[in-house]
Structure formats: structure tokens, C-alpha cells
Design a protein around this motif. Structure first.
Motif, PDB file in Angstrom:
ATOM      1  N   LYS A  82     -19.406  37.160  20.550  1.00 43.60           N
ATOM      2  CA  LYS A  82     -20.116  38.442  20.539  1.00 43.60           C
ATOM      3  C   LYS A  82     -19.232  39.624  20.147  1.00 43.60           C
ATOM      4  O   LYS A  82     -19.725  40.735  19.971  1.00 43.60           O
ATOM      5  CB  LYS A  82     -20.754  38.691  21.899  1.00 43.60           C
ATOM      6  CG  LYS A  82     -21.881  37.706  22.187  1.00 43.60           C
ATOM      7  CD  LYS A  82     -22.493  37.937  23.543  1.00 43.60           C
ATOM      8  CE  LYS A  82     -23.655  36.987  23.785  1.00 43.60           C
ATOM      9  NZ  LYS A  82     -24.265  37.201  25.095  1.00 43.60           N
ATOM     10  N   SER A  83     -17.948  39.381  19.977  1.00 45.46           N
ATOM     11  CA  SER A  83     -17.019  40.458  19.650  1.00 45.46           C
ATOM     12  C   SER A  83     -17.223  40.962  18.223  1.00 45.46           C
ATOM     13  O   SER A  83     -17.500  40.185  17.304  1.00 45.46           O
ATOM     14  CB  SER A  83     -15.578  39.969  19.803  1.00 45.46           C
ATOM     15  OG  SER A  83     -14.677  40.931  19.298  1.00 45.46           O
ATOM     16  N   GLU A  84     -17.032  42.238  18.030  1.00 45.90           N
ATOM     17  CA  GLU A  84     -17.085  42.832  16.694  1.00 45.90           C
ATOM     18  C   GLU A  84     -15.806  42.547  15.909  1.00 45.90           C
ATOM     19  O   GLU A  84     -15.706  42.883  14.738  1.00 45.90           O
ATOM     20  CB  GLU A  84     -17.311  44.338  16.802  1.00 45.90           C
ATOM     21  CG  GLU A  84     -18.673  44.692  17.365  1.00 45.90           C
ATOM     22  CD  GLU A  84     -18.894  46.181  17.508  1.00 45.90           C
ATOM     23  OE1 GLU A  84     -17.993  46.976  17.133  1.00 45.90           O
ATOM     24  OE2 GLU A  84     -19.970  46.562  17.987  1.00 45.90           O
ATOM     25  N   LYS A  85     -14.831  41.900  16.558  1.00 42.42           N
ATOM     26  CA  LYS A  85     -13.565  41.583  15.901  1.00 42.42           C
ATOM     27  C   LYS A  85     -13.589  40.224  15.204  1.00 42.42           C
ATOM     28  O   LYS A  85     -12.644  39.873  14.515  1.00 42.42           O
ATOM     29  CB  LYS A  85     -12.428  41.598  16.924  1.00 42.42           C
ATOM     30  CG  LYS A  85     -12.187  42.954  17.556  1.00 42.42           C
ATOM     31  CD  LYS A  85     -11.086  42.885  18.581  1.00 42.42           C
ATOM     32  CE  LYS A  85     -10.869  44.253  19.212  1.00 42.42           C
ATOM     33  NZ  LYS A  85      -9.798  44.221  20.210  1.00 42.42           N
ATOM     34  N   THR A  86     -14.667  39.441  15.422  1.00 44.04           N
ATOM     35  CA  THR A  86     -14.718  38.097  14.852  1.00 44.04           C
ATOM     36  C   THR A  86     -15.910  37.903  13.933  1.00 44.04           C
ATOM     37  O   THR A  86     -16.988  38.457  14.154  1.00 44.04           O
ATOM     38  CB  THR A  86     -14.787  37.019  15.961  1.00 44.04           C
ATOM     39  OG1 THR A  86     -15.964  37.218  16.740  1.00 44.04           O
ATOM     40  CG2 THR A  86     -13.558  37.036  16.830  1.00 44.04           C
ATOM     41  N   GLU A  87     -15.687  37.098  12.921  1.00 43.12           N
ATOM     42  CA  GLU A  87     -16.765  36.576  12.071  1.00 43.12           C
ATOM     43  C   GLU A  87     -16.784  35.073  12.337  1.00 43.12           C
ATOM     44  O   GLU A  87     -15.901  34.341  11.887  1.00 43.12           O
ATOM     45  CB  GLU A  87     -16.471  36.847  10.598  1.00 43.12           C
ATOM     46  CG  GLU A  87     -17.466  36.193   9.663  1.00 43.12           C
ATOM     47  CD  GLU A  87     -17.014  36.193   8.209  1.00 43.12           C
ATOM     48  OE1 GLU A  87     -17.781  35.694   7.378  1.00 43.12           O
ATOM     49  OE2 GLU A  87     -15.898  36.674   7.913  1.00 43.12           O
ATOM     50  N   VAL A  88     -17.768  34.617  13.092  1.00 39.45           N
ATOM     51  CA  VAL A  88     -17.832  33.206  13.471  1.00 39.45           C
ATOM     52  C   VAL A  88     -18.425  32.405  12.316  1.00 39.45           C
ATOM     53  O   VAL A  88     -19.552  32.628  11.902  1.00 39.45           O
ATOM     54  CB  VAL A  88     -18.647  33.004  14.766  1.00 39.45           C
ATOM     55  CG1 VAL A  88     -18.753  31.532  15.104  1.00 39.45           C
ATOM     56  CG2 VAL A  88     -18.014  33.779  15.913  1.00 39.45           C
ATOM     57  N   LEU A  89     -17.612  31.472  11.799  1.00 37.21           N
ATOM     58  CA  LEU A  89     -18.047  30.620  10.696  1.00 37.21           C
ATOM     59  C   LEU A  89     -18.774  29.386  11.200  1.00 37.21           C
ATOM     60  O   LEU A  89     -19.646  28.846  10.524  1.00 37.21           O
ATOM     61  CB  LEU A  89     -16.844  30.189   9.852  1.00 37.21           C
ATOM     62  CG  LEU A  89     -15.984  31.311   9.271  1.00 37.21           C
ATOM     63  CD1 LEU A  89     -14.775  30.725   8.550  1.00 37.21           C
ATOM     64  CD2 LEU A  89     -16.802  32.191   8.340  1.00 37.21           C
ATOM     65  N   GLY A  90     -18.387  28.902  12.378  1.00 42.57           N
ATOM     66  CA  GLY A  90     -18.997  27.703  12.914  1.00 42.57           C
ATOM     67  C   GLY A  90     -18.292  27.231  14.163  1.00 42.57           C
ATOM     68  O   GLY A  90     -17.380  27.893  14.665  1.00 42.57           O
ATOM     69  N   ALA A  91     -18.734  26.061  14.628  1.00 46.50           N
ATOM     70  CA  ALA A  91     -18.154  25.486  15.846  1.00 46.50           C
ATOM     71  C   ALA A  91     -18.121  23.968  15.746  1.00 46.50           C
ATOM     72  O   ALA A  91     -19.003  23.357  15.137  1.00 46.50           O
ATOM     73  CB  ALA A  91     -18.967  25.899  17.071  1.00 46.50           C
ATOM     74  N   LEU A  92     -17.086  23.392  16.359  1.00 46.65           N
ATOM     75  CA  LEU A  92     -17.009  21.945  16.569  1.00 46.65           C
ATOM     76  C   LEU A  92     -17.483  21.684  17.988  1.00 46.65           C
ATOM     77  O   LEU A  92     -16.836  22.113  18.951  1.00 46.65           O
ATOM     78  CB  LEU A  92     -15.576  21.438  16.430  1.00 46.65           C
ATOM     79  CG  LEU A  92     -15.026  21.140  15.060  1.00 46.65           C
ATOM     80  CD1 LEU A  92     -13.637  20.522  15.171  1.00 46.65           C
ATOM     81  CD2 LEU A  92     -15.933  20.237  14.275  1.00 46.65           C
TER      82      LEU A  92
END
Length: 187
Positions: A82-92
């Protein structure tokens, strides 16, 4: 500036070594201090470290150490997502055999043989009978978060040595490479 990240729902020593090997194979970074069984670092500590990680993307590890429901790894993971500092590409989404398994939906899974399947996988990396579902102990909240690509995987660094870091962690590498491809990430 947002840092592109991929989340891994395991943080033990084997997972860390496999993810570090995969990061090296893919010219990415693994934030080693995110590892632990369970996760001991705070989300704020991890987020503060992201600007110093090169090259991108950055792989982050989260672990609940068998806790059912929201545990320390999931709590930290949720804040990072939820941080504005990250761009989440995906998850394992890592499968486990704990007795209090949670589950999540996955877009696809990677077997121990590096085959893509629409089915979930178990801890050993074998395809399960359920479509797009993985059972584990640190994936309780993945379905509720806006994660573009979720890949099911067996136990990183293990799977009967099929994913051993000494062998180049081929299963973890293949899974992370596929997430990068499906997310459309370009460096």
C-alpha cells in the motif's frame, strides 16, 4: 520515485539464498534484510532501504513462520504493497504444509520442473488438483491486495533440491522471470 518490487511469501534461509541467486540471474536485487522466519523487520525499515537497492526490481521476502491468519509477514507485506514508495509487479505465493493453511488465488504456478500450470502447486513443487489456488501460511491477504501477477511456487531453495541455489535456483528464477514478463516490466 517508486521502486518496482516483487513479494515472496517465504523468508527462511533457503528461500533467501534461492531469491538472492535468482536476483543475480535476473540482474535484480534481493533485500536480504527482509528475510527471517518470521519477518522481524518493520515495513518502515524495509521501505527506507529500497532507495539504496540497485539494480531494480527488488525482491522482498515475508514470512509468518506458520501463523494462521494475519501474521507478522503478512502485516509487513500489506504495508509495503500500500506504500506510495513501491510499484508492486507481482508476488510469489509459496506453498507450505503447515496444519493451519490459508490459501490464495494465483494466476499460474511453476512446478519443480519449471513448467507453467494453471493449477496450484504443493510445497515440493508438484501440481495440485485445484485450479489457480495455493495453500500456505503467509498468503492470507494476497487476494485482498492489488497485486497484478501472483505465481504459485513450491518451497524456494528446496523442492527435493530441484531449486538448490548451487544449481542456480532454476525454479525460483523461472517464476520471477515469468512475473517480470507478465507484469510488462522493462528496466
Amino acid at each position: 520515485m517508486m521502486t518496482p518490487v516483487i513479494l515472496i511469501t517465504d523468508g527462511d534461509l533457503y528461500a533467501r539464498k534461492a531469491v538472492e541467486t535468482a536476483a543475480n540471474n535476473l540482474h535484480a536485487s534481493c533485500l536480504a534484510k527482509s528475510s527471517g522466519n518470521p519477518t522481524l523487520r518493520t515495513a518502515e525499515d524495509l521501505l527506507a532501504s529500497l532507495p539504496y537497492c540497485e539494480p531494480h526490481p527488488v525482491f522482498l521476502l515475508f514470512d509468518d513462520a506458520g501463523t494462521s491468519g494475519p501474521g507478522p509477514g503478512e502485516t509487513c507485506l500489506e504495508i509495503v504493497v500500500k506504500s506510495e514508495k513501491t510499484e508492486v509487479l507481482g508476488a510469489l505465493a509459496v506453498a507450505s504444509t503447515s496444519h493451519q493453511n490459508d490459501w490464495c488465488r494465483v494466476d499460474f504456478s511453476i512446478t519443480r520442473f519449471q513448467e507453467i500450470t494453471a493449477y496450484g502447486v504443493d510445497k515440493e513443487g508438484f501440481a495440485e488438483l485445484e485450479l489457480q489456488r495455493v495453500r500456505g501460511d503467509t498468503l492470507y491477504n494476497l487476494d485482498q491486495l492489488n497485486i497484478p501477477v501472483i505465481c504459485g511456487i513450491g518451497d524456494p531453495g528446496k523442492m527435493g533440491r530441484w531449486d538448490a541455489p548451487e544449481r542456480g535456483a532454476p525454479v525460483t528464477t523461472a517464476a520471477l522471470k515469468e512475473i517480470l514478463h507478465r507484469s510488462g516490466y522493462t528496466s
